[in-house]
Design a protein around this motif. Structure first.
Motif, PDB file in Angstrom:
ATOM      1  N   GLY B  36      19.426  -5.555  27.420  1.00  0.00           N
ATOM      2  CA  GLY B  36      20.466  -4.933  26.258  1.00  0.00           C
ATOM      3  C   GLY B  36      20.297  -3.643  25.557  1.00  0.00           C
ATOM      4  N   ALA B  37      18.696  -4.362  25.603  1.00  0.00           N
ATOM      5  CA  ALA B  37      18.174  -3.320  24.520  1.00  0.00           C
ATOM      6  C   ALA B  37      17.036  -2.385  25.778  1.00  0.00           C
ATOM      7  N   LEU B  38      16.937  -2.303  26.381  1.00  0.00           N
ATOM      8  CA  LEU B  38      16.717  -1.484  27.087  1.00  0.00           C
ATOM      9  C   LEU B  38      18.174  -0.638  28.453  1.00  0.00           C
ATOM     10  N   VAL B  39      19.347  -1.670  28.464  1.00  0.00           N
ATOM     11  CA  VAL B  39      20.365  -0.520  28.270  1.00  0.00           C
ATOM     12  C   VAL B  39      20.640   0.129  27.280  1.00  0.00           C
ATOM     13  N   ALA B  40      20.521  -0.193  26.468  1.00  0.00           N
ATOM     14  CA  ALA B  40      20.856   0.445  24.857  1.00  0.00           C
ATOM     15  C   ALA B  40      19.411   2.190  25.092  1.00  0.00           C
ATOM     16  N   ALA B  41      18.380   1.655  25.122  1.00  0.00           N
ATOM     17  CA  ALA B  41      17.583   2.127  24.976  1.00  0.00           C
ATOM     18  C   ALA B  41      17.791   3.629  25.987  1.00  0.00           C
ATOM     19  N   CYS B  42      18.266   3.484  27.689  1.00  0.00           N
ATOM     20  CA  CYS B  42      18.964   4.303  28.225  1.00  0.00           C
ATOM     21  C   CYS B  42      19.622   5.505  27.867  1.00  0.00           C
ATOM     22  N   ARG B  43      20.771   4.580  27.101  1.00  0.00           N
ATOM     23  CA  ARG B  43      21.841   4.913  27.314  1.00  0.00           C
ATOM     24  C   ARG B  43      21.963   5.989  26.145  1.00  0.00           C
ATOM     25  N   VAL B  47      17.222  11.965  28.204  1.00  0.00           N
ATOM     26  CA  VAL B  47      17.138  12.822  29.806  1.00  0.00           C
ATOM     27  C   VAL B  47      18.300  11.651  30.453  1.00  0.00           C
ATOM     28  N   PRO B  48      19.330  13.051  31.095  1.00  0.00           N
ATOM     29  CA  PRO B  48      20.054  12.704  31.656  1.00  0.00           C
ATOM     30  C   PRO B  48      20.593  11.404  32.767  1.00  0.00           C
ATOM     31  N   PRO B  49      19.354  11.513  34.148  1.00  0.00           N
ATOM     32  CA  PRO B  49      19.578  10.722  34.537  1.00  0.00           C
ATOM     33  C   PRO B  49      19.692   9.680  34.801  1.00  0.00           C
ATOM     34  N   VAL B  50      18.690   9.217  33.185  1.00  0.00           N
ATOM     35  CA  VAL B  50      18.605   7.856  32.553  1.00  0.00           C
ATOM     36  C   VAL B  50      20.107   7.661  31.994  1.00  0.00           C
ATOM     37  N   ARG B  51      20.448   8.305  31.102  1.00  0.00           N
ATOM     38  CA  ARG B  51      20.967   7.828  30.666  1.00  0.00           C
ATOM     39  C   ARG B  51      22.495   7.453  31.419  1.00  0.00           C
ATOM     40  N   LEU B  52      22.544   7.446  32.598  1.00  0.00           N
ATOM     41  CA  LEU B  52      23.488   8.080  33.334  1.00  0.00           C
ATOM     42  C   LEU B  52      23.119   6.009  34.318  1.00  0.00           C
ATOM     43  N   VAL B  53      22.307   5.931  34.432  1.00  0.00           N
ATOM     44  CA  VAL B  53      21.453   4.739  35.049  1.00  0.00           C
ATOM     45  C   VAL B  53      22.563   3.065  33.634  1.00  0.00           C
ATOM     46  N   GLY B  54      22.028   3.629  32.802  1.00  0.00           N
ATOM     47  CA  GLY B  54      22.224   3.105  31.618  1.00  0.00           C
ATOM     48  C   GLY B  54      24.280   2.888  30.591  1.00  0.00           C
ATOM     49  N   TRP B  57      25.401   1.246  34.191  1.00  0.00           N
ATOM     50  CA  TRP B  57      25.259  -0.122  34.024  1.00  0.00           C
ATOM     51  C   TRP B  57      26.449  -0.948  33.197  1.00  0.00           C
ATOM     52  N   THR B  58      26.482  -0.525  31.906  1.00  0.00           N
ATOM     53  CA  THR B  58      27.124  -0.243  31.237  1.00  0.00           C
ATOM     54  C   THR B  58      29.017  -0.693  30.996  1.00  0.00           C
ATOM     55  N   ALA B  59      29.103   0.183  32.253  1.00  0.00           N
ATOM     56  CA  ALA B  59      30.419   0.022  32.494  1.00  0.00           C
ATOM     57  C   ALA B  59      31.034  -1.268  33.974  1.00  0.00           C
ATOM     58  N   LEU B  60      29.937  -0.678  34.532  1.00  0.00           N
ATOM     59  CA  LEU B  60      30.720  -2.163  36.191  1.00  0.00           C
ATOM     60  C   LEU B  60      30.016  -3.253  35.260  1.00  0.00           C
ATOM     61  N   THR B  97      25.815 -10.675  29.832  1.00  0.00           N
ATOM     62  CA  THR B  97      26.528  -9.843  28.325  1.00  0.00           C
ATOM     63  C   THR B  97      25.414  -9.284  27.998  1.00  0.00           C
ATOM     64  N   SER B  98      24.331  -8.657  29.020  1.00  0.00           N
ATOM     65  CA  SER B  98      23.069  -7.133  28.497  1.00  0.00           C
ATOM     66  C   SER B  98      24.619  -6.255  27.867  1.00  0.00           C
TER      67      SER B  98
END
Lengths: 262, 216
Positions: B36-43, B47-54, B57-60, B97-98
Motif C-alpha cells: 500500500g505504501a508503494l502504491v501510494a508512492a507510485c500514485r 513520473v506519469p508512467p509510474v503514476r499510471l501503474v499505481g 493497481w488501485t482500480a483493478l 487490501t493494499s
C-alpha cells in the motif's frame, strides 16, 4: 536588543549604508500565459527594510517567493550575499537556511509543539545539539512574547501567536535576510499589531527584511524603502515619506487613493 | 439456550484455527501495508508512467471481489510449484487490501497542506528531510483510523482462505461440526473469536490514533 534606535523615526529616508545582500537582475516569471514578473531589478542592501506593496495579483508574493526559490524564475538572475541561487538540492537547502521565510498562513508544523517547531531546523539542518537548540528557541519565544506557550501545539494558539512563533522559527536559523509574505493578511484585526510590533523590533535591531504587505502604516514607519508593484513590474520605488507624500506614477496615486482612507 | 461448552474437548482444533487466522491476518496486513505504501508512492510520483501503474493497481484491485483473487491465485499456483496455500492466501488478501491502504495513504497525503513542505524547505531541509520529518508523520496521523478499519475488514476477509485449504478459524468450523459439535454452538464461538480479533485491532488503532493526535 533594546538599546538600538531611541524611537522609530518617522522618516528613515536614507537606507543604511551596506553592500548589496539580495540582488534581482532582469527577473522574469510566467505562469502559463500569465506574465507575473516582468524584468524585475531590485537590490536590497544589508540591514535594509524594504516594503513591497501593490494591488492583488501584482506579483509581489511571487517576487518574495523567488528569493528562496520556492518559485523558479524563467530568466534573469538572483544572488543572495553574492552567490547565485543554486539548483534544487543540498546547495539550495544550505542557502534557504540563511533566508528566513514567514508565510501568510503561518505554516507551523502541525504535529510538533511550539518549542519543537523552533528547534527542528536547528537540530536537523544546523546539527545544533538539542539542549543548545532549546535554549535558543526559548530565548526567541520570549523575545516574540510567546515564551509561555512552548509546550502547546500550533492549533492551540491564536493566529497572532502562531505567526510570532513562525517568526521565531525563522530567526532560529540566524538568517541573513528575512522574507515576509503578507504576514498579517490572515490575521484577525486585533492581532495584526502584535505581529507588526515584533517585526518593527526586528527592523530596529538591524535585520535585513523584505516585507510584502498591505499594512501601509508599517511600510510608512518601519521601512527604509517602499517598492510599489503593479502588473508584474516595479512601477515606483522611494523612501516611504516621499512615496506616500507625493507618489509619481498614476498607478501608485490610484492605489494609494484606494487604500488610504484619510 | 445452553452455553456450548463441549467445544472445550476439541480446544486444540479451535486454537489451531484461531492462530491460523491471527497469522494469516498479520502476514497479509504486513504485506498490504508495504504494498500500500508503494502504491501510494507510485500514485503521488511526478513520473506519469509510474503514476499510471499505481492508478491501475488501485482500480483493478479495489473493484475485484476477494474470492475472485483467491481463484486467480489458486489457478496461478497450479503452475508455480512450491507455493503453498498459505502463501497464496496471503498474496490474495495482501494485494486486495493494499489497494485500499494505498487509497487511505493518498488521501492522507492530500490532507497535508502544501505550506507544510514549503516551510520545511524554507528552513533548509532537503526534500527527503521535509518528507520524512514533516509530511509523512502527518500523513500517518491522517491515515491511522482508516487503515485500522481496513485491517479489521482484512480479518473478516481472511475467512475466505478457509475455503481454499488454509487452516484458519472459519475452516475449523466445518471440521468441528463434522466431528459432531453443535453447529450453532460452534458458530457462536467462532463469532466470539472474530469479535475478539476485531476488538483488539480497532482498540490498538484507537490508542495509536490518540497517541499521534494533536491536541486542540
Amino acid at each position: 536588543m533594546s538599546d538600538s534606535q531611541v524611537s522609530p523615526a518617522p522618516e528613515r529616508a536614507v537606507p543604511p549604508p551596506g553592500e548589496p545582500l539580495v540582488v534581482l537582475d532582469g527577473v522574469n516569471k510566467r505562469f502559463g500565459a500569465l506574465h507575473v514578473l516582468r524584468d524585475i531589478d531590485l537590490t536590497v542592501a544589508r540591514g535594509e527594510v524594504v516594503a513591497v506593496i501593490g494591488p492583488s495579483g501584482s506579483g509581489k508574493s511571487t517576487l518574495c517567493r523567488t528569493i528562496n526559490r520556492l518559485e523558479t524564475i524563467d530568466s534573469g538572475a538572483i544572488t543572495v550575499d553574492g552567490r547565485p541561487l543554486p539548483e534544487e538540492g543540498r546547495e539550495l537547502a544550505r542557502l534557504r537556511a540563511e533566508v528566513g521565510m514567514v508565510f501568510q498562513s503561518f505554516n507551523l508544523f502541525a504535529h510538533k509543539t511550539v518549542l519543537e517547531n523552533v528547534t527542528l531546523g536547528q537540530i536537523k539542518v544546523r546539527r545544533t545539539p538539542r539542549e543548545k537548540a532549546e535554549r535558543t528557541a526559548r530565548a526567541l519565544l520570549d523575545r516574540v512574547g510567546v515564551g509561555g506557550q512552548a509546550d502547546k501545539y500550533p492549533a492551540q494558539l491564536s493566529g497572532g501567536q502562531q505567526q510570532r512563533v513562525a517568526i521565531a522559527r525563522a530567526l532560529a536559523m540566524e538568517p541573513k535576510v528575512m522574507l515576509f509574505d503578507e504576514p498579517t493578511s490572515a490575521l484577525d484585526p486585533e492581532m495584526v499589531n502584535e505581529v507588526l510590533e515584533v517585526m518593527r523590533q526586528l527592523a530596529r535591531d538591524g535585520m535585513t527584511m523584505i516585507v510584502v504587505t498591505h499594512e501601509m502604516g508599517f511600510a510608512r514607519s518601519a521601512a527604509h524603502r517602499v517598492v510599489f508593484m503593479a502588473d508584474g513590474r516595479i512601477v515606483e520605488q522611494a523612501p516611504p515619506a516621499r512615496f506616500f507624500g507625493s507618489p509619481r506614477s498614476e498607478r501608485a496615486k490610484d492605489f494609494l487613493s484606494k487604500v488610504l482612507h484619510h | 439456550m445452553h452455553v456450548p461448552l463441549d467445544l472445550l474437548d476439541d480446544l486444540d482444533l479451535f486454537r489451531r484455527g484461531f492462530f491460523g487466522t491471527v497469522l494469516l491476518t498479520a502476514v497479509s496486513a504486513a504485506l498490504s501495508l508495504a504494498l500500500g505504501a508503494l502504491v501510494a508512492a507510485c500514485r503521488v510520483c511526478p513520473v506519469p508512467p509510474v503514476r499510471l501503474v499505481g492508478t491501475v493497481w488501485t482500480a483493478l484491485l479495489r473493484n475485484t471481489p476477494v474470492t475472485l483473487l483467491f481463484l486467480v491465485a489458486v489457478f496461478a499456483a497450479a503452475r508455480i510449484v512450491g507455493v503453498g496455500h498459505f502463501a497464496l492466501a496471503v498474496g490474495a488478501l495482501g494485494c486486495h487490501t493494499s489497494a485500499f491502504v494505498g487509497e487511505a495513504l493518498c488521501r492522507g497525503v492530500g490532507s497535508v497542506p502544501l505550506g507544510q513542505a514549503e516551510a520545511a524547505r524554507s528552513l533548509g531541509m532537503t526534500s527527503w528531510q521535509a518528507l520524512r520529518l514533516v509530511v509523512l508523520p502527518q500523513v500517518g496521523r491522517a491515515a491511522v483510523a482508516p487503515i485500522g478499519g481496513l485491517l479489521a475488514a482484512l480479518t473478516r476477509n481472511s475467512a475466505i482462505a478457509g475455503a481454499f485449504g488454509v487452516t484458519e478459524l472459519f475452516a475449523q468450523q466445518r471440521r468441528l461440526s463434522a466431528i459432531g459439535h453443535d453447529v450453532l454452538g460452534v458458530f457462536v464461538w467462532i463469532a466470539v473469536a472474530y469479535l475478539l480479533l476485531a476488538f483488539v485491532i480497532s482498540e490498538s488503532f484507537r490508542l495509536l490514533e490518540r497517541r499521534l493526535a494533536v491536541a486542540g
